[in-house]
Write a protein that holds these residues in place. Structure first.
Motif, short mmCIF file in Angstrom:
data_model
loop_
_atom_site.label_atom_id
_atom_site.label_comp_id
_atom_site.label_asym_id
_atom_site.label_seq_id
_atom_site.Cartn_x
_atom_site.Cartn_y
_atom_site.Cartn_z
N LEU A 172 11.92 6.48 -11.88
CA LEU A 172 11.48 7.35 -10.80
C LEU A 172 10.23 6.76 -10.16
O LEU A 172 9.34 6.29 -10.87
CB LEU A 172 11.17 8.76 -11.32
N ASN A 173 10.16 6.81 -8.83
CA ASN A 173 9.00 6.29 -8.11
C ASN A 173 8.70 7.24 -6.95
O ASN A 173 9.43 7.28 -5.97
CB ASN A 173 9.31 4.88 -7.59
N SER A 174 7.65 8.03 -7.12
CA SER A 174 7.29 9.03 -6.11
C SER A 174 5.78 9.17 -6.06
O SER A 174 5.15 9.43 -7.09
CB SER A 174 7.93 10.38 -6.45
N PRO A 175 5.18 9.01 -4.85
CA PRO A 175 5.77 8.50 -3.61
C PRO A 175 6.37 7.11 -3.83
O PRO A 175 5.88 6.35 -4.66
CB PRO A 175 4.60 8.46 -2.63
N GLY A 176 7.40 6.82 -3.04
CA GLY A 176 8.20 5.65 -3.32
C GLY A 176 7.91 4.45 -2.44
O GLY A 176 7.52 4.58 -1.28
N ASN A 177 8.13 3.31 -3.01
CA ASN A 177 8.13 2.02 -2.31
C ASN A 177 9.57 1.51 -2.36
O ASN A 177 10.11 1.36 -3.46
CB ASN A 177 7.19 1.06 -3.02
N PRO A 178 10.25 1.32 -1.23
CA PRO A 178 9.75 1.07 0.13
C PRO A 178 9.88 2.23 1.10
O PRO A 178 9.64 2.04 2.30
CB PRO A 178 10.69 -0.05 0.58
N THR A 179 10.28 3.42 0.63
CA THR A 179 10.68 4.48 1.56
C THR A 179 9.58 5.47 1.89
O THR A 179 9.65 6.17 2.91
CB THR A 179 11.86 5.27 0.98
N GLY A 180 8.57 5.60 1.02
CA GLY A 180 7.58 6.66 1.18
C GLY A 180 8.11 8.02 0.77
O GLY A 180 7.46 9.04 1.03
N ALA A 181 9.27 8.05 0.12
CA ALA A 181 9.87 9.33 -0.29
C ALA A 181 9.03 9.99 -1.38
O ALA A 181 8.50 9.32 -2.27
CB ALA A 181 11.29 9.11 -0.79
N VAL A 182 8.95 11.31 -1.31
CA VAL A 182 8.24 12.11 -2.31
C VAL A 182 9.23 13.07 -2.95
O VAL A 182 9.98 13.76 -2.25
CB VAL A 182 7.08 12.89 -1.65
N PHE A 183 9.24 13.10 -4.28
CA PHE A 183 10.14 14.00 -5.01
C PHE A 183 9.41 15.31 -5.28
O PHE A 183 8.42 15.32 -6.04
CB PHE A 183 10.58 13.37 -6.32
N PRO A 184 9.87 16.42 -4.69
CA PRO A 184 9.19 17.70 -4.91
C PRO A 184 9.43 18.24 -6.32
O PRO A 184 10.33 17.78 -7.04
CB PRO A 184 9.82 18.61 -3.85
N ALA A 185 8.65 19.24 -6.67
CA ALA A 185 8.69 19.80 -8.03
C ALA A 185 10.07 20.35 -8.37
O ALA A 185 10.56 20.17 -9.50
CB ALA A 185 7.63 20.88 -8.18
N ASP A 186 10.73 21.03 -7.42
CA ASP A 186 12.03 21.61 -7.75
C ASP A 186 13.08 20.53 -8.00
O ASP A 186 13.97 20.71 -8.85
CB ASP A 186 12.49 22.57 -6.66
N MET A 187 12.98 19.41 -7.31
CA MET A 187 13.90 18.30 -7.57
C MET A 187 13.68 17.75 -8.97
O MET A 187 14.64 17.48 -9.71
CB MET A 187 13.70 17.20 -6.54
N LEU A 188 12.44 17.60 -9.37
CA LEU A 188 12.14 17.08 -10.70
C LEU A 188 12.62 18.03 -11.78
O LEU A 188 13.13 17.59 -12.82
CB LEU A 188 10.63 16.82 -10.83
N ARG A 189 12.50 19.32 -11.55
CA ARG A 189 12.99 20.28 -12.54
C ARG A 189 14.51 20.20 -12.66
O ARG A 189 15.07 20.35 -13.75
CB ARG A 189 12.53 21.69 -12.18
N GLY A 190 15.19 19.95 -11.54
CA GLY A 190 16.63 19.76 -11.58
C GLY A 190 17.01 18.51 -12.36
O GLY A 190 18.00 18.50 -13.12
N ILE A 191 16.22 17.44 -12.20
CA ILE A 191 16.43 16.22 -12.99
C ILE A 191 16.24 16.52 -14.47
O ILE A 191 17.00 16.06 -15.33
CB ILE A 191 15.46 15.12 -12.52
#
Length: 392
Positions: A172-191
């Motif tokens: 997991l990489n958040s904020p991400g390289n190369p996209t700048g994507a950020v994984f919110p808390a609810d997504m992480l809880r789903g993971i």
């Protein structure tokens, strides 16, 4: 006749495309070419003065000897402070390892645990070194495809569909390289819900860009959102991006005791301790003032908005608004026929016109290129003018 004996492990990987493009830009500059490099992820701000002074004081004090392999007691304590204060992860200094950059921490975690045939799930587009490290260790990369349509995020069901009995890591990489994507808390809880059903899967959480988020929500990390999984999570951070200390080469990681000890065992037989002076500087970075980060973050936000607006105004190019880090992954699909469908040729075309970028294919993407907006606004404007002319 020269004899070369390259290991099978080395033959499984390629040199980093990001450093290769940066090196090529430097070579062209040395030849007298006017090249703007947007290929490297390196803050252009000066290292904070209190960090520089700490490095000087360490030199004056003669702190130029070996340190404990896994880092000085002072830095492990400071890193534990950082993990709790900035990421919300309560950890003991004994479960912290100091490495020569975050890249070394990630490599050691994988090298200590990945064997031939093991599978590692890596969301793509990915940081260029993740799959190379997995392959070097003999593992198999299982790409978890994401796209700009979903803000480069994935669903728990998409993750679970890739898990097999051979899966032993999720990256997991958040904020991400190369996209700048950020994984919110609810997504992480789903993971986390998925991971509870698959107890063999470890998680490498690369949080190196955590100070650089442009959303209203605070940074979220898996070890905090799913504390019951903490004994399966290795969280990596450092000072390179947050304190403009890329050249100091200091990364820090925390995780379960058995993994930190395994990483230290590997480090003791490879690099040994990170540089003593760099460690002293990193203590000051973690324990010293942090208020400058708000100004840096706002400057990066302005640069992001400038780059996104300019890129989206160029015919054939588009990019979403990144929520963090300092990268834009630019889509150039409408133009790819001009380059035979090869975004590497597109990147070389831009280099010929004085701008160094990195092809999206280097990150497991396609039909585009990555721009780093860690540069002065005037430099970014000139670079985008050149890109516009190159593609006109």
């Amino acid at each position: 006749m020269k004899v070369q004996h390259l290991s099978q492990a080395l033959q499984r990987i390629e040199a980093s495309p990001t450093t290769a493009m940066t090196d090529r830009a430097s070579e062209l500059r040395a030849e007298g070419r006017d090249i703007i490099s947007l290929s490297v992820g390196e803050p252009d701000f000066p290292t904070p003065p209190h960090v520089i002074e700490a490095a000087k004081a360490a030199l004056d004090a003669g702190d130029t000897r070996y340190t404990p392999v896994v880092g000085t007691a002072a830095l492990r304590k400071a890193a534990a402070l950082h993990f709790e204060r900035d990421l919300g992860i309560a950890t003991d200094p004994s479960r912290v390892i100091v490495t020569a950059g975050g890249k070394q921490a990630i490599f050691e975690a994988l090298a200590a645990t990945v064997s031939a045939g093991d599978e590692v799930i890596v969301p793509s587009p990915w940081w260029v070194s993740y799959p190379q490290m997995v392959r070097f260790c003999g593992g198999t990369v299982a790409p978890l495809r994401t796209s700009a349509r979903n803000n480069f995020r994935f669903s728990p069901s998409e993750l679970e569909a890739l898990i097999t009995p051979r899966t032993n890591w999720l990256m997991l990489n958040s904020p991400g390289n190369p996209t700048g994507a950020v994984f919110p808390a609810d997504m992480l809880r789903g993971i986390g819900d998925v991971l509870r059903r698959h107890p063999q899967v470890l998680v490498l959480s690369d949080d190196i860009y955590s100070p650089l988020i442009y959303t209203e929500a605070p940074h979220a990390t898996l070890a905090v959102e799913c504390p019951d999984l903490a004994d399966r999570i290795c969280t990596v951070s450092g000072v390179s991006k947050s304190h403009a200390m890329t050249g100091f080469r200091i990364g820090v990681a925390t995780g379960p005791d058995w993994l930190v000890k395994a990483m230290g065992k590997l480090q003791s037989n490879s690099s040994g301790n990170p540089a003593s002076i760099s460690q002293a500087a990193a203590v000051a970075a973690f324990e010293g003032p942090q208020d400058f980060l708000a100004d840096w973050r706002e400057a990066f936000r302005r640069r992001r908005d400038l780059v996104v607006a300019r890129v989206n105004a160029i015919p054939g190019l588009s990019t979403p608004v990144p929520d963090g880090a300092f990268y834009c992954l630019v889509d150039a699909a409408p133009l790819m026929n001009r380059f035979g469908g090869d975004d590497g040729k597109l990147a070389l075309h831009l280099l010929d016109h004085g701008v160094a970028t990195v092809a999206a294919s280097a990150f497991g993407g396609k039909d585009g290129f990555r721009i780093s907006f860690a540069a002065d606004e005037a430099v970014l404007v000139e670079a985008l003018d050149r890109i516009d002319k190159a593609l006109a």
